[in-house]
Design a protein around this motif. Structure first.
Motif, mmCIF file in Angstrom:
data_model
loop_
_atom_site.group_PDB
_atom_site.id
_atom_site.type_symbol
_atom_site.label_atom_id
_atom_site.label_comp_id
_atom_site.label_asym_id
_atom_site.label_seq_id
_atom_site.Cartn_x
_atom_site.Cartn_y
_atom_site.Cartn_z
ATOM 1 N N ILE A 77 -25.716 -28.769 -22.598
ATOM 2 C CA ILE A 77 -26.761 -29.468 -23.344
ATOM 3 C C ILE A 77 -27.994 -29.499 -22.454
ATOM 4 O O ILE A 77 -28.020 -30.197 -21.436
ATOM 5 N N SER B 182 -31.137 -30.446 -23.422
ATOM 6 C CA SER B 182 -31.877 -31.691 -23.627
ATOM 7 C C SER B 182 -31.323 -32.437 -24.830
ATOM 8 O O SER B 182 -30.722 -31.848 -25.727
ATOM 9 N N LEU B 183 -31.545 -33.743 -24.807
ATOM 10 C CA LEU B 183 -31.090 -34.627 -25.875
ATOM 11 C C LEU B 183 -32.213 -35.602 -26.166
ATOM 12 O O LEU B 183 -32.746 -36.230 -25.249
ATOM 13 N N HIS B 184 -32.595 -35.722 -27.439
ATOM 14 C CA HIS B 184 -33.666 -36.621 -27.844
ATOM 15 C C HIS B 184 -33.202 -37.362 -29.095
ATOM 16 O O HIS B 184 -32.559 -36.775 -29.964
ATOM 17 N N VAL C 104 -31.427 -37.190 -34.322
ATOM 18 C CA VAL C 104 -31.000 -36.648 -33.034
ATOM 19 C C VAL C 104 -31.375 -35.175 -32.953
ATOM 20 O O VAL C 104 -31.193 -34.426 -33.912
ATOM 21 N N GLU C 105 -31.915 -34.795 -31.800
ATOM 22 C CA GLU C 105 -32.207 -33.384 -31.542
ATOM 23 C C GLU C 105 -31.606 -33.019 -30.194
ATOM 24 O O GLU C 105 -31.878 -33.671 -29.187
ATOM 25 N N SER C 106 -30.772 -31.998 -30.194
ATOM 26 C CA SER C 106 -30.197 -31.524 -28.943
ATOM 27 C C SER C 106 -30.447 -30.025 -28.834
ATOM 28 O O SER C 106 -30.392 -29.310 -29.828
ATOM 29 N N ILE D 45 -29.132 -26.637 -26.935
ATOM 30 C CA ILE D 45 -27.993 -26.078 -26.200
ATOM 31 C C ILE D 45 -28.437 -24.795 -25.517
ATOM 32 O O ILE D 45 -29.067 -23.934 -26.133
ATOM 33 N N ILE E 249 -20.955 -29.386 -30.874
ATOM 34 C CA ILE E 249 -21.497 -30.636 -30.332
ATOM 35 C C ILE E 249 -21.156 -31.797 -31.255
ATOM 36 O O ILE E 249 -21.182 -31.659 -32.477
ATOM 37 N N TYR F 48 -21.438 -36.371 -31.497
ATOM 38 C CA TYR F 48 -22.178 -37.525 -30.999
ATOM 39 C C TYR F 48 -21.349 -38.789 -31.174
ATOM 40 O O TYR F 48 -20.506 -38.887 -32.063
ATOM 41 N N ALA G 209 -23.696 -37.452 -26.282
ATOM 42 C CA ALA G 209 -23.497 -36.133 -26.875
ATOM 43 C C ALA G 209 -22.469 -35.390 -26.035
ATOM 44 O O ALA G 209 -22.549 -35.396 -24.801
ATOM 45 N N SER H 42 -21.669 -33.130 -21.224
ATOM 46 C CA SER H 42 -22.086 -34.325 -21.948
ATOM 47 C C SER H 42 -23.393 -34.868 -21.371
ATOM 48 O O SER H 42 -23.691 -34.690 -20.197
#
Length: 178
Positions: A33, A35-37, A48-50, A52, A61, A63, A100, A110
């Motif tokens: 991952i 980034s995770l926003h 949620v925006e991730s 990969i 993925i 959550y 995540a 994660s």
């Protein structure tokens, strides 16, 4: 590098060198991952925006949202409706934890972050948080201290924040250059 301030382009503050904060090393699988926003609104909708990174075709993925250490919901979609959401505000800064987890043939990765549910709007009538008008009282804050620059321990940085909030009554702070 002659292009990096203060020796290259004009800059209005001194750029210090060296490592002056805690450092950690992360070991990640080939597919991970990046980034995770997340953003939560006042109606309890979580977006949620991730991103990969990697080439594993079997990457999956999922959550997990918790509040106060208790599970709210496990889900796989980029949007979640949270029932009876606790809204974030300065007096009750309720935060949820979003975790995540990515599973693939390259391994498991994660990331987690804290997210608050709220609606913030600037209008000609003023600033509104969750539909309530709030007077913004704030200051600018630099992290530099005499003789040591930015190399102060976290405890001193926290104390500075406590002074701004508890003693001076600030509810907004502009951080400078960092």
């Amino acid at each position: 590098d002659p292009l990096v301030p203060p020796f290259g382009r004009v800059v209005d503050y001194l750029t210090f060198a060296g490592i002056y904060r805690g450092v950690h090393l992360e070991a990640r699988p080939k597919t991970y991952i990046k980034s995770l926003h997340a953003e939560g609104d006042k109606k309890g909708v979580l977006h949620v925006e991730s991103i990969i990174e990697g080439k594993a075709r079997d990457a999956d993925i999922s959550y997990r949202l918790t509040f106060g250490g208790k599970l709210v919901k496990e889900f796989k979609t980029p949007t979640l409706q949270v029932p009876s959401v606790a809204l974030w505000n300065p007096k009750t800064p309720y935060l949820y934890r979003l975790e995540a987890t990515l599973k693939s043939s390259d391994g498991v990765d994660s990331l987690s972050l804290m997210v608050g549910f709220r609606e913030a709007k600037f209008t000609p009538e003023g600033f509104f948080l969750n539909g309530q008008k709030i007077k913004l009282i704030g200051l600018n804050r630099h992290q530099n201290y005499p003789y040591v620059g930015p190399a102060m321990p976290d405890s001193a940085q926290r104390e500075d924040a406590d002074i701004l909030k508890m003693r001076l009554g600030c509810n907004v702070v502009r951080t400078s250059h960092y």
